[in-house]
Enzyme design. Sequence first.
Site, PDB file in Angstrom:
ATOM      1  N   SER A   1       0.829  -1.213   0.000  1.00 59.23           N
ATOM      2  CA  SER A   1       0.000   0.000   0.000  1.00 59.23           C
ATOM      3  C   SER A   1       0.854   1.249   0.000  1.00 59.23           C
ATOM      4  O   SER A   1       1.934   1.273   0.570  1.00 59.23           O
ATOM      5  CB  SER A   1      -0.933   0.036   1.210  1.00 59.23           C
ATOM      6  OG  SER A   1      -1.685   1.244   1.176  1.00 59.23           O
TER       7      SER A   1
ATOM      8  N   LYS B   1      -4.169  -6.860   3.503  1.00 55.47           N
ATOM      9  CA  LYS B   1      -4.216  -5.725   2.557  1.00 55.47           C
ATOM     10  C   LYS B   1      -5.656  -5.411   2.167  1.00 55.47           C
ATOM     11  O   LYS B   1      -6.047  -4.247   2.063  1.00 55.47           O
ATOM     12  CB  LYS B   1      -3.378  -6.026   1.304  1.00 55.47           C
ATOM     13  CG  LYS B   1      -3.545  -5.011   0.163  1.00 55.47           C
ATOM     14  CD  LYS B   1      -2.903  -3.670   0.475  1.00 55.47           C
ATOM     15  CE  LYS B   1      -3.356  -2.491  -0.344  1.00 55.47           C
ATOM     16  NZ  LYS B   1      -3.347  -2.526  -1.773  1.00 55.47           N
TER      17      LYS B   1
ATOM     18  N   HIS C   1      -7.198  -3.614   4.988  1.00 53.89           N
ATOM     19  CA  HIS C   1      -6.633  -2.254   4.955  1.00 53.89           C
ATOM     20  C   HIS C   1      -7.450  -1.394   4.004  1.00 53.89           C
ATOM     21  O   HIS C   1      -7.843  -0.270   4.327  1.00 53.89           O
ATOM     22  CB  HIS C   1      -5.160  -2.302   4.516  1.00 53.89           C
ATOM     23  CG  HIS C   1      -4.609  -0.972   4.083  1.00 53.89           C
ATOM     24  ND1 HIS C   1      -4.904  -0.404   2.855  1.00 53.89           N
ATOM     25  CD2 HIS C   1      -3.794  -0.085   4.704  1.00 53.89           C
ATOM     26  CE1 HIS C   1      -4.297   0.760   2.756  1.00 53.89           C
ATOM     27  NE2 HIS C   1      -3.621   0.978   3.858  1.00 53.89           N
ATOM     28  N   ASN C   2      -7.706  -1.914   2.826  1.00 55.33           N
ATOM     29  CA  ASN C   2      -8.453  -1.126   1.843  1.00 55.33           C
ATOM     30  C   ASN C   2      -9.897  -0.898   2.276  1.00 55.33           C
ATOM     31  O   ASN C   2     -10.460   0.174   2.038  1.00 55.33           O
ATOM     32  CB  ASN C   2      -8.408  -1.810   0.473  1.00 55.33           C
ATOM     33  CG  ASN C   2      -7.056  -1.656  -0.205  1.00 55.33           C
ATOM     34  OD1 ASN C   2      -6.043  -1.480   0.465  1.00 55.33           O
ATOM     35  ND2 ASN C   2      -7.017  -1.724  -1.522  1.00 55.33           N
TER      36      ASN C   2
ATOM     37  N   GLU D   1      -9.793   1.808   4.623  1.00 54.99           N
ATOM     38  CA  GLU D   1      -9.552   3.027   3.834  1.00 54.99           C
ATOM     39  C   GLU D   1     -10.880   3.565   3.260  1.00 54.99           C
ATOM     40  O   GLU D   1     -11.150   4.779   3.322  1.00 54.99           O
ATOM     41  CB  GLU D   1      -8.568   2.671   2.719  1.00 54.99           C
ATOM     42  CG  GLU D   1      -8.291   3.725   1.680  1.00 54.99           C
ATOM     43  CD  GLU D   1      -7.417   3.147   0.547  1.00 54.99           C
ATOM     44  OE1 GLU D   1      -6.396   2.496   0.833  1.00 54.99           O
ATOM     45  OE2 GLU D   1      -7.776   3.346  -0.631  1.00 54.99           O
TER      46      GLU D   1
HETATM   47  P1  NDP Z   1      -1.814  -2.275 -13.854  1.00 57.98           P
HETATM   48  O1  NDP Z   1      -2.696  -2.910 -12.856  1.00 57.98           O
HETATM   49  O2  NDP Z   1      -2.363  -1.217 -14.733  1.00 57.98           O
HETATM   50  O3  NDP Z   1      -1.171  -3.439 -14.776  1.00 57.98           O
HETATM   51  C1  NDP Z   1      -0.346  -3.153 -15.866  1.00 57.98           C
HETATM   52  C2  NDP Z   1       0.809  -4.119 -15.923  1.00 57.98           C
HETATM   53  O4  NDP Z   1       0.321  -5.478 -16.049  1.00 57.98           O
HETATM   54  C3  NDP Z   1       1.666  -3.879 -17.160  1.00 57.98           C
HETATM   55  O5  NDP Z   1       3.005  -4.126 -16.812  1.00 57.98           O
HETATM   56  C4  NDP Z   1       1.123  -4.915 -18.114  1.00 57.98           C
HETATM   57  O6  NDP Z   1       2.035  -5.269 -19.128  1.00 57.98           O
HETATM   58  C5  NDP Z   1       0.901  -6.070 -17.192  1.00 57.98           C
HETATM   59  N1  NDP Z   1       0.007  -7.076 -17.750  1.00 57.98           N
HETATM   60  C6  NDP Z   1      -1.338  -6.987 -17.910  1.00 57.98           C
HETATM   61  N2  NDP Z   1      -1.834  -8.127 -18.425  1.00 57.98           N
HETATM   62  C7  NDP Z   1      -0.790  -8.970 -18.589  1.00 57.98           C
HETATM   63  C8  NDP Z   1      -0.647 -10.300 -19.060  1.00 57.98           C
HETATM   64  N3  NDP Z   1      -1.713 -11.011 -19.462  1.00 57.98           N
HETATM   65  N4  NDP Z   1       0.585 -10.843 -19.103  1.00 57.98           N
HETATM   66  C9  NDP Z   1       1.665 -10.145 -18.683  1.00 57.98           C
HETATM   67  N5  NDP Z   1       1.601  -8.893 -18.211  1.00 57.98           N
HETATM   68  C10 NDP Z   1       0.396  -8.312 -18.162  1.00 57.98           C
HETATM   69  O7  NDP Z   1      -0.482  -1.712 -13.148  1.00 57.98           O
HETATM   70  P2  NDP Z   1      -0.251  -0.955 -11.756  1.00 57.98           P
HETATM   71  O8  NDP Z   1       1.186  -0.667 -11.751  1.00 57.98           O
HETATM   72  O9  NDP Z   1      -1.233   0.125 -11.512  1.00 57.98           O
HETATM   73  O10 NDP Z   1      -0.566  -2.070 -10.674  1.00 57.98           O
HETATM   74  C11 NDP Z   1       0.134  -3.295 -10.616  1.00 57.98           C
HETATM   75  C12 NDP Z   1      -0.456  -4.149  -9.516  1.00 57.98           C
HETATM   76  O11 NDP Z   1      -0.302  -3.463  -8.273  1.00 57.98           O
HETATM   77  C13 NDP Z   1      -1.952  -4.396  -9.661  1.00 57.98           C
HETATM   78  O12 NDP Z   1      -2.247  -5.697  -9.225  1.00 57.98           O
HETATM   79  C14 NDP Z   1      -2.570  -3.388  -8.748  1.00 57.98           C
HETATM   80  O13 NDP Z   1      -3.843  -3.797  -8.280  1.00 57.98           O
HETATM   81  C15 NDP Z   1      -1.552  -3.334  -7.630  1.00 57.98           C
HETATM   82  N6  NDP Z   1      -1.532  -2.104  -6.850  1.00 57.98           N
HETATM   83  C16 NDP Z   1      -1.679  -0.896  -7.447  1.00 57.98           C
HETATM   84  C17 NDP Z   1      -1.645   0.273  -6.718  1.00 57.98           C
HETATM   85  C18 NDP Z   1      -1.770   1.585  -7.380  1.00 57.98           C
HETATM   86  O14 NDP Z   1      -1.813   2.588  -6.660  1.00 57.98           O
HETATM   87  N7  NDP Z   1      -1.821   1.658  -8.689  1.00 57.98           N
HETATM   88  C19 NDP Z   1      -1.447   0.242  -5.256  1.00 57.98           C
HETATM   89  C20 NDP Z   1      -1.213  -1.059  -4.731  1.00 57.98           C
HETATM   90  C21 NDP Z   1      -1.290  -2.185  -5.509  1.00 57.98           C
HETATM   91  P3  NDP Z   1       2.074  -4.441 -20.536  1.00 57.98           P
HETATM   92  O15 NDP Z   1       2.935  -3.265 -20.272  1.00 57.98           O
HETATM   93  O16 NDP Z   1       2.666  -5.416 -21.470  1.00 57.98           O
HETATM   94  O17 NDP Z   1       0.651  -4.094 -20.852  1.00 57.98           O
END
Ligand code: NDP
Length: 477
Positions: free
Chosen positions: A128, A183, A186-187, A190
Site C-alpha cells: 500500500s 491488505k 486495509h483497503n 480506507e
Molecule cells: P496495472 O494494474 O495497470 O497493470 C499493468 C501491468 O500489467 C503492465 O506491466 C502490463 O504489461 C501487465 N500485464 C497486464 N496483463 C498482462 C498479461 N496477461 N501478461 C503479462 N503482463 C500483463 O499496473 P499498476 O502498476 O497500476 O498495478 C500493478 C499491480 O499493483 C496491480 O495488481 C494493482 O492492483 C496493484 N496495486 C496498485 C496500486 C496503485 O496505486 N496503482 C497500489 C497497490 C497495488 P504491458 O505493459 O505489457 O501491458
Amino acid sequence: TKAQIGVTGLAVMGRNLARNFARNGYTVALHNRTASRTHQLVEEFGEEGIFVPAGTAEEFVAALERPRRLVIMVKAGEATDAVIQEFAPLLESGDMIIDGGNAHFADTRRREKELREKGIHFVGTGISGGEEGALHGPSIMPGGSVESYASLGPMLEKISAKAKDGAPCVTHVGPDGAGHFVKMVHNGIEYADMQLIGEAYQLLRDVAGYSPARIADIFRSWNEGRLDSYLIEITAEVLSHVDAATGEPFVDIVQDQAEQKGTGRWTVQIALDLGVPVSGIAEAVFARSLSGHADLRAASRHLAGPSALALPESEAAAFADRVEQALYASKIVSYTQGFHEIAAGSETYDWDIDSGAVARIWRGGCIIRAAFLDRITAAYEAEPGLVSLLSDKEFADEIAAAQDDWRAVLVAATIQGVPTPGFAAALAYYDALRAERLPAALTQGQRDFFGAHTYRRTDREGSFHTLWGGDRSEVEA
Ligand code: NDP
C-alpha cells in the site's frame, strides 16, 4: 553479477518498486510483457542503480541469483496466473515468486498451494502507498512461508516505509493468503475512513454553512491533533484546490459519482462469509455505489426534504468541534470492525496474525497511515488477546467522552437531511455492543414461530421450541 531481485510488470507500481530496490543498493532484473516499458525505465532512471533489463522470460530468470526472488507487479487476476504459468516452469525448488498485486486472498491461497507442490515459495504480498509509496517506501504485507520471509524480509525492510520511531513498515503477516487478506481489510478500512471524512465535510458544508476553503482549514487544524493522518492531510489539499478553468472550488466541478476497484467490496463479501459485522465499511461501499446510480438519483430529486432551519452562524464553530468528535469516534469503530475481520480470518485460516504488528506496519507508507495507529498498537501490546478495540480502556474512555457530541451531530444530520450512513452505522454498532438486551430475543421468537427454529433460554441450558400452533407449551428440542 546476478540480480538479487527481479521485477516483472513495469507499469506505475512495478517500475517504482524496481527503482526503490535499486536505490537501496540491490541489483534489479527487469522484465515486462511489452519490452518498451523495460527500455524506458532503464533510459529514464538507469543512473539510479544497477538494472539488468531482460527481453524474455528465460533471460529474466537467468539474470537472478539463486534462490531466485521474482516480484510480479501485473494487473491482478488472470494476468497474474498467466505470468505465473510463464515463469514457474523456468524456476527451481527454493525459488520465490512475490505477487505484489492486489490479488484476492483466495487466489493467493490457491496459487501458493499449487506452487508449494513444486517447491516454489509463493509470497502473496499486500503493498500500500500507491505510486509514491512504491518509490519512497510502501507499507508491505507479505504472506507465505517463514523460509521465504527469512530470505526476503531484510530486503523488504530496507525498501519499506519507516514509522516515526524508525521501525520498518513490514512484517511477516502469516502463511499463504494472510498478507493479501490484511491488505484487503486495509483497503476496506480506507473506504470507511474516506466515507467518514466525506460525511464530516458534507456536514460542515450543509449544516455549518462553511466554504470548501474554510473546511480545508478545519481539516488542517484537525490534522494537528488526534486525527493526524495522510487522508485528513490530502483532504485539506483537495478542498483548498481551485479549478483553474472556472475559478470554482475543485470539489464543486468534479462529478459526485465515486468509483471503486473491488477491494472494499471484497472486505464486505468476506466479512459476510465470516459473519463479522463490518457495518461501517459496508456503508462506505454502498455509499459509493449509491453515488454512482445517476438515474436513480435523478429520478429521486423531487423527494421532499426536511423543513428544518439552518444552523445559526454563531453555532457553527461549536458544531464543527462536535463533528471532529463524531469523526474520531466513528473512526475508532471502523478500525474495531476491520481488526475483528482480521482476527476472524486469522482464526478461520489458521494464520496466527499478530494484530498489534499489523497496526504497527500501517503507521507509515500506506494510505491509512495515521498517528492513531500507534494507539492501536499500544492497545494490542497492553493486551495481546484483546477481543475488541473497544475493550481497550483508553479507546472506551475516548468514545465515552465523544459520544454526546457524536449523538448531537447525528441529530443535526437527521434534522437537516444530510446523509451520514458511516457515522450512523458506527454509532449503532457502539450502542448495540453496549446494550444489555438486544431485540435478537424477539427475532428468535419469530424464527421459532414460523419455522420451529428453536431458541435457547436465559435461565437454563438446552434448545427449546414453543408449540405456537397448539397450546403454546414449551418442549425441549
Ligand atoms: P496495472 O494494474 O495497470 O497493470 C499493468 C501491468 O500489467 C503492465 O506491466 C502490463 O504489461 C501487465 N500485464 C497486464 N496483463 C498482462 C498479461 N496477461 N501478461 C503479462 N503482463 C500483463 O499496473 P499498476 O502498476 O497500476 O498495478 C500493478 C499491480 O499493483 C496491480 O495488481 C494493482 O492492483 C496493484 N496495486 C496498485 C496500486 C496503485 O496505486 N496503482 C497500489 C497497490 C497495488 P504491458 O505493459 O505489457 O501491458
